[in-house]
Scaffold this active site. Sequence first.
Site, short mmCIF file in Angstrom:
data_model
loop_
_atom_site.label_atom_id
_atom_site.label_comp_id
_atom_site.label_asym_id
_atom_site.label_seq_id
_atom_site.Cartn_x
_atom_site.Cartn_y
_atom_site.Cartn_z
N LYS A 52 0.78 -1.37 0.09
CA LYS A 52 0.00 0.31 -0.16
C LYS A 52 0.89 1.15 -0.19
O LYS A 52 0.59 2.05 -0.82
CB LYS A 52 -0.90 0.10 1.24
N ASN A 53 2.08 1.23 0.98
CA ASN A 53 2.74 2.58 1.07
C ASN A 53 3.84 2.52 0.01
O ASN A 53 4.20 3.67 -0.05
CB ASN A 53 3.25 2.53 2.40
N ARG B 202 -8.93 -0.49 4.39
CA ARG B 202 -7.79 0.30 3.68
C ARG B 202 -6.66 -0.22 3.64
O ARG B 202 -5.65 -0.03 2.78
CB ARG B 202 -7.71 1.42 4.54
N CYS C 39 -5.26 12.71 12.41
CA CYS C 39 -5.77 11.34 12.22
C CYS C 39 -5.97 10.96 13.58
O CYS C 39 -4.98 11.40 14.44
CB CYS C 39 -5.35 10.56 10.95
N ASP D 107 4.25 0.59 12.31
CA ASP D 107 3.13 0.02 11.49
C ASP D 107 3.02 -1.49 12.15
O ASP D 107 1.87 -2.16 11.60
CB ASP D 107 3.15 -0.02 9.97
N ARG E 298 -0.93 15.20 11.94
CA ARG E 298 -0.16 14.58 10.93
C ARG E 298 0.42 15.92 10.15
O ARG E 298 -0.20 16.00 9.06
CB ARG E 298 -0.86 13.76 10.19
C1 EPZ Z 1 4.04 6.90 6.25
O1 EPZ Z 1 3.26 7.96 6.74
C2 EPZ Z 1 3.08 5.70 6.41
N1 EPZ Z 1 2.00 5.89 5.27
C3 EPZ Z 1 2.53 5.30 7.68
O2 EPZ Z 1 1.88 4.26 7.56
C4 EPZ Z 1 3.84 5.20 8.51
O3 EPZ Z 1 3.24 4.99 9.67
C5 EPZ Z 1 4.75 6.33 8.31
O4 EPZ Z 1 5.04 6.78 7.22
C6 EPZ Z 1 6.10 6.23 9.22
O5 EPZ Z 1 6.44 5.14 8.91
C7 EPZ Z 1 2.09 5.90 3.85
O6 EPZ Z 1 3.26 5.66 3.50
C8 EPZ Z 1 0.91 6.24 3.20
P1 EPZ Z 1 5.82 10.54 8.09
P2 EPZ Z 1 3.64 9.78 6.93
O7 EPZ Z 1 5.70 11.94 7.35
O8 EPZ Z 1 4.37 9.79 5.44
C9 EPZ Z 1 5.42 13.97 11.80
C10 EPZ Z 1 -0.38 2.94 7.57
O9 EPZ Z 1 -0.54 2.19 8.66
N2 EPZ Z 1 5.71 14.87 10.64
O10 EPZ Z 1 7.34 9.82 8.31
O11 EPZ Z 1 2.61 10.31 6.87
C11 EPZ Z 1 4.19 13.11 11.69
O12 EPZ Z 1 3.36 13.75 12.35
C12 EPZ Z 1 0.29 4.09 7.81
O13 EPZ Z 1 0.27 2.13 6.83
C13 EPZ Z 1 6.03 16.09 11.18
O14 EPZ Z 1 5.66 16.62 12.07
O15 EPZ Z 1 4.88 9.69 8.00
C14 EPZ Z 1 4.46 11.89 12.34
O16 EPZ Z 1 4.56 11.83 13.92
C15 EPZ Z 1 0.44 4.85 9.20
N3 EPZ Z 1 6.06 16.97 10.08
C16 EPZ Z 1 5.87 11.30 12.01
O17 EPZ Z 1 6.64 12.89 11.63
C17 EPZ Z 1 6.06 16.63 8.58
O18 EPZ Z 1 6.15 17.67 7.68
C18 EPZ Z 1 6.27 10.45 10.64
O19 EPZ Z 1 5.66 11.15 9.75
C19 EPZ Z 1 5.91 15.30 8.26
C20 EPZ Z 1 5.72 14.23 9.42
#
Ligand code: EPZ
Length: 423
Positions: free
Chosen positions: A22-23, A403, A117, A311, A122
């Site tokens: 998915k990711n 999802r 979420c 995850d 996020r």
């Molecule tokens: C991706 O989310 C994945 N989703 C998530 O999988 C996964 O948990 C996550 O990476 C971490 O590995 C997809 O790829 C579609 P991040 P993403 O940007 O890109 C904070 C699942 O169950 N942050 O690395 O949103 C954020 O709030 C999902 O498949 C900021 O503060 O993750 C979070 O606490 C859940 N500012 C942390 O960093 C930003 O600009 C990690 O976010 C970006 C992120």
Amino acid sequence: MAKFIIKGGAELAGEISVKGAKNAVLPIMCATILAKGEFILNNVPNLSDVSTMVKLLEYLGLKVEKLNNDTYKIINNGLTSVEAPYELVSEMRASFTITGPLIGKEKRAKVAMPGGCALGARAVDQHLRAFEKMGVQVNTEHGFVNLDGNNLTGAEVDVEVTKLKIPSVGATENVMMAAVLASGQTIINNAAKEPEIVDLGNFLIKMGAKIEGLGSDKIIIIGVKELQACEYEIMPDRIEAGTYIIMSLITGGKVKIKNVNLSDLPGFIAKLEEMGVKFTQEENLLSVRGNINELKNTKIETAVHPGFPTDLQPQMMVLLSLIAGASEVNETIFSNRFMLVPELDRMGAEIVVDERVANIKGEIKFSGAKVTATDIRAGVSLVLAALIADNTTEINNIHFIERGYEDLVSRLKLLGANIERVD
Ligand code: EPZ
């Protein structure tokens, strides 16, 4: 609202195949904006998130055809819009990675800010900061981000999430997709190293992009004038694989799993082996062995790749609740990723959360109850607990589970599970 009804106790046996990631497929679908022509994507999972992304691409003017169960044709004859509406972005945060390709190809974008979420705020500040470094004018108003990329230029950027000191996966993806058509060189420092980033990068390279350093914390991209459409096979979903590994362990170890790349899950596999789990893989079929009564309790700290993936943290709490002795889970990535705990406690778990740390009492017995899914991974973890609980569990809000897990009911039934989906 649809729900799952699961009668626990069945011993599962047989084979289950991991589907496409998915990711990886979600950002790769966004990247089809970057070149005109016909793309063929193979090994695409049948998930509601994929359907949402199809809706977004069609909204922007692309044509999407499903050729068979896991193959899509995406036809890009040019976009008719550069706006990603609130209805679609709020439904799925991953839609925000449409921003990078829109800026790269169309030099402008209007994208709804993703809401928070269940996992917590996020934010997308690292995405926007990096775009500004690349000469993009960014302004946010009325819940939208308006981006003007007319002066888009390669730059040295950093996508580390300041307060967490970790790279952002989504920001790394967005910058990559803006940089491949930007003039000049882009260096992404503190880049995310997840295998899904590498899969997106390999897709872009197949389209003609010039990228080095995939899988490292420094990705270097030389912008090119134009990219070409291509055919690509999506990598297997390592999080789905990890989920089925835990499912096999807790249901007697007779479920074998196909299409598992163990090298995509170094932190997860190392932790399970440390607890006493044994893996053997022959002909793309993985066997998992570990007697629950002999596995060792442990401490887990989620981390970015190659550490223990956040995850798979909820699924692990189900396993740790069964093992003798107290265990501990420290969630370092998301501010609120313990929503599974109150639901699991209703099924007999004894987990106490203190800020980012969950303390898990072992050797409990799960018993059926009415519970509610709060996000994809917490939802599937309730399925895991229900499979081994005595009597019946009713899981609500299963749209979260659908999802991230294709056709789970019929595939678990094939393994012998007593599970029904009722509307
Ligand atoms: C991706 O989310 C994945 N989703 C998530 O999988 C996964 O948990 C996550 O990476 C971490 O590995 C997809 O790829 C579609 P991040 P993403 O940007 O890109 C904070 C699942 O169950 N942050 O690395 O949103 C954020 O709030 C999902 O498949 C900021 O503060 O993750 C979070 O606490 C859940 N500012 C942390 O960093 C930003 O600009 C990690 O976010 C970006 C992120």
